[in-house]
Design an enzyme around this catalytic site. Sequence first.
Site, PDB file in Angstrom:
ATOM      1  N   ASN A  24      15.383 -24.763  39.177  1.00  0.00           N
ATOM      2  CA  ASN A  24      16.307 -25.590  38.054  1.00  0.00           C
ATOM      3  C   ASN A  24      16.423 -24.994  37.031  1.00  0.00           C
ATOM      4  O   ASN A  24      15.412 -24.683  36.178  1.00  0.00           O
ATOM      5  CB  ASN A  24      15.556 -26.962  37.936  1.00  0.00           C
ATOM      6  CG  ASN A  24      16.162 -27.668  36.905  1.00  0.00           C
ATOM      7  OD1 ASN A  24      17.369 -27.541  36.592  1.00  0.00           O
ATOM      8  ND2 ASN A  24      15.596 -28.822  36.534  1.00  0.00           N
ATOM      9  N   LYS A  26      18.070 -25.472  34.333  1.00  0.00           N
ATOM     10  CA  LYS A  26      18.351 -26.133  33.225  1.00  0.00           C
ATOM     11  C   LYS A  26      19.499 -25.544  32.348  1.00  0.00           C
ATOM     12  O   LYS A  26      20.232 -24.968  32.888  1.00  0.00           O
ATOM     13  CB  LYS A  26      16.914 -26.434  32.386  1.00  0.00           C
ATOM     14  CG  LYS A  26      15.914 -26.942  33.416  1.00  0.00           C
ATOM     15  CD  LYS A  26      14.647 -27.545  32.637  1.00  0.00           C
ATOM     16  CE  LYS A  26      13.679 -28.147  33.675  1.00  0.00           C
ATOM     17  NZ  LYS A  26      12.462 -28.692  33.053  1.00  0.00           N
ATOM     18  N   HIS A 109      16.621 -36.387  37.324  1.00  0.00           N
ATOM     19  CA  HIS A 109      15.668 -35.545  36.690  1.00  0.00           C
ATOM     20  C   HIS A 109      15.252 -36.328  35.425  1.00  0.00           C
ATOM     21  O   HIS A 109      15.743 -37.225  34.717  1.00  0.00           O
ATOM     22  CB  HIS A 109      15.962 -34.379  36.283  1.00  0.00           C
ATOM     23  CG  HIS A 109      15.204 -33.308  35.705  1.00  0.00           C
ATOM     24  ND1 HIS A 109      14.548 -33.329  34.583  1.00  0.00           N
ATOM     25  CD2 HIS A 109      14.410 -32.358  36.436  1.00  0.00           C
ATOM     26  CE1 HIS A 109      13.832 -32.348  34.293  1.00  0.00           C
ATOM     27  NE2 HIS A 109      13.644 -31.589  35.550  1.00  0.00           N
ATOM     28  N   GLU A 111      14.482 -35.406  32.559  1.00  0.00           N
ATOM     29  CA  GLU A 111      15.134 -35.343  31.256  1.00  0.00           C
ATOM     30  C   GLU A 111      16.579 -36.057  31.086  1.00  0.00           C
ATOM     31  O   GLU A 111      16.952 -36.507  30.229  1.00  0.00           O
ATOM     32  CB  GLU A 111      15.420 -33.685  31.339  1.00  0.00           C
ATOM     33  CG  GLU A 111      14.337 -32.894  31.014  1.00  0.00           C
ATOM     34  CD  GLU A 111      14.162 -31.529  31.408  1.00  0.00           C
ATOM     35  OE1 GLU A 111      15.127 -30.860  31.696  1.00  0.00           O
ATOM     36  OE2 GLU A 111      12.822 -31.177  31.612  1.00  0.00           O
ATOM     37  N   GLU A 181       7.731 -35.319  40.088  1.00  0.00           N
ATOM     38  CA  GLU A 181       7.696 -34.557  38.709  1.00  0.00           C
ATOM     39  C   GLU A 181       7.051 -35.159  37.762  1.00  0.00           C
ATOM     40  O   GLU A 181       7.709 -36.157  37.040  1.00  0.00           O
ATOM     41  CB  GLU A 181       8.910 -33.999  38.365  1.00  0.00           C
ATOM     42  CG  GLU A 181       9.777 -33.045  39.387  1.00  0.00           C
ATOM     43  CD  GLU A 181      10.556 -32.078  38.596  1.00  0.00           C
ATOM     44  OE1 GLU A 181      10.592 -30.998  38.973  1.00  0.00           O
ATOM     45  OE2 GLU A 181      11.279 -32.413  37.845  1.00  0.00           O
ATOM     46  N   GLY A 187       7.262 -28.268  31.710  1.00  0.00           N
ATOM     47  CA  GLY A 187       7.565 -27.510  30.749  1.00  0.00           C
ATOM     48  C   GLY A 187       6.297 -27.653  29.860  1.00  0.00           C
ATOM     49  O   GLY A 187       6.328 -27.026  28.721  1.00  0.00           O
ATOM     50  N   SER A 227       5.570 -27.422  35.765  1.00  0.00           N
ATOM     51  CA  SER A 227       4.668 -26.176  35.457  1.00  0.00           C
ATOM     52  C   SER A 227       4.081 -25.602  36.944  1.00  0.00           C
ATOM     53  O   SER A 227       2.957 -25.127  36.651  1.00  0.00           O
ATOM     54  CB  SER A 227       3.407 -26.453  34.494  1.00  0.00           C
ATOM     55  OG  SER A 227       4.006 -26.941  33.349  1.00  0.00           O
TER      56      SER A 227
END
Length: 265
Positions: A24, A26, A109, A111, A181, A187, A227
């Site tokens: 991904n 991003k 996701h 985010e 996730e 991240g 991560s």
Amino acid sequence: MRPFGLNSIHKKGGKVKKFYIAANWKMNMNRAGAKQLATEMKAGLKDGKNKYMIAPSFTLLQEVSAVLKGSNILLGAQNMGLEEKGAHTGEVSVLQLLEAGVQTVILGHSERRHIYKETDGLMNKKVKLALKHGLEVILCVGELLEEREAGHAEAVCERQIKKGLADVSVQDLVKVTIAYEPVWAIGTGKNASPEDADAIHSSIRKTLAALYGEKAAKEMIIQYGGSMKPENAAGLLKKPNIDGGLIGGAGLKTETFLPIALFSE
Ligand code: PGA
């Protein structure tokens, strides 16, 4: 034609477990960089035995699609609009994604959920729209740090799966991958331990079994994301319920992506 077929033929049961490793990207990369990285990944994975996917930004889809054509790497999108067309300023439709060569879409996701406030209900509409048009889906689920600390990690994932997959048939489920996730691991450099991740994956599989039966749940690919990097990937992927990875930061360089993508047991 999809270079790899649906999830079911990639699953355990054969001698070698096939993993599904997805990058991904991003909101990173420009056209030149995307073209170069996709070209390097295509070369590096040409003899790879796992299932692969790269999800670049919308504006890079066509560039990357041209590179990946005829390869063993699926082209993914990072999100998708709620309707097929119309007054949805700023959105990209499933039909536009298909025209750009997209084969799979990442939905839910964290985010999207937390920065852009997308709800489980919205996600469910998108999941159904993507499946209606034959796209594969990666549905992301995962808890916040405070939810984990309060002991609610499993319940959060269960709710997100039940709502995200509401009215999705068992026939369509073969086109769905779940990505676990944990939000606190994305991240941040802090990954879930293989044991903790495997425990949540196992509970996700139980939720799926309750909804769709044992066989469908067993065949489901559940990726870990947060991560994941070459140093921790093997420990995670060796766990029985972890079937792949959805990779952000380490998916932006061949040096970090290829060692994970080429993992085999
Ligand atoms: P990360 O991102 O690998 O950079 O933690 C994973 C993801 O958000 O999919």
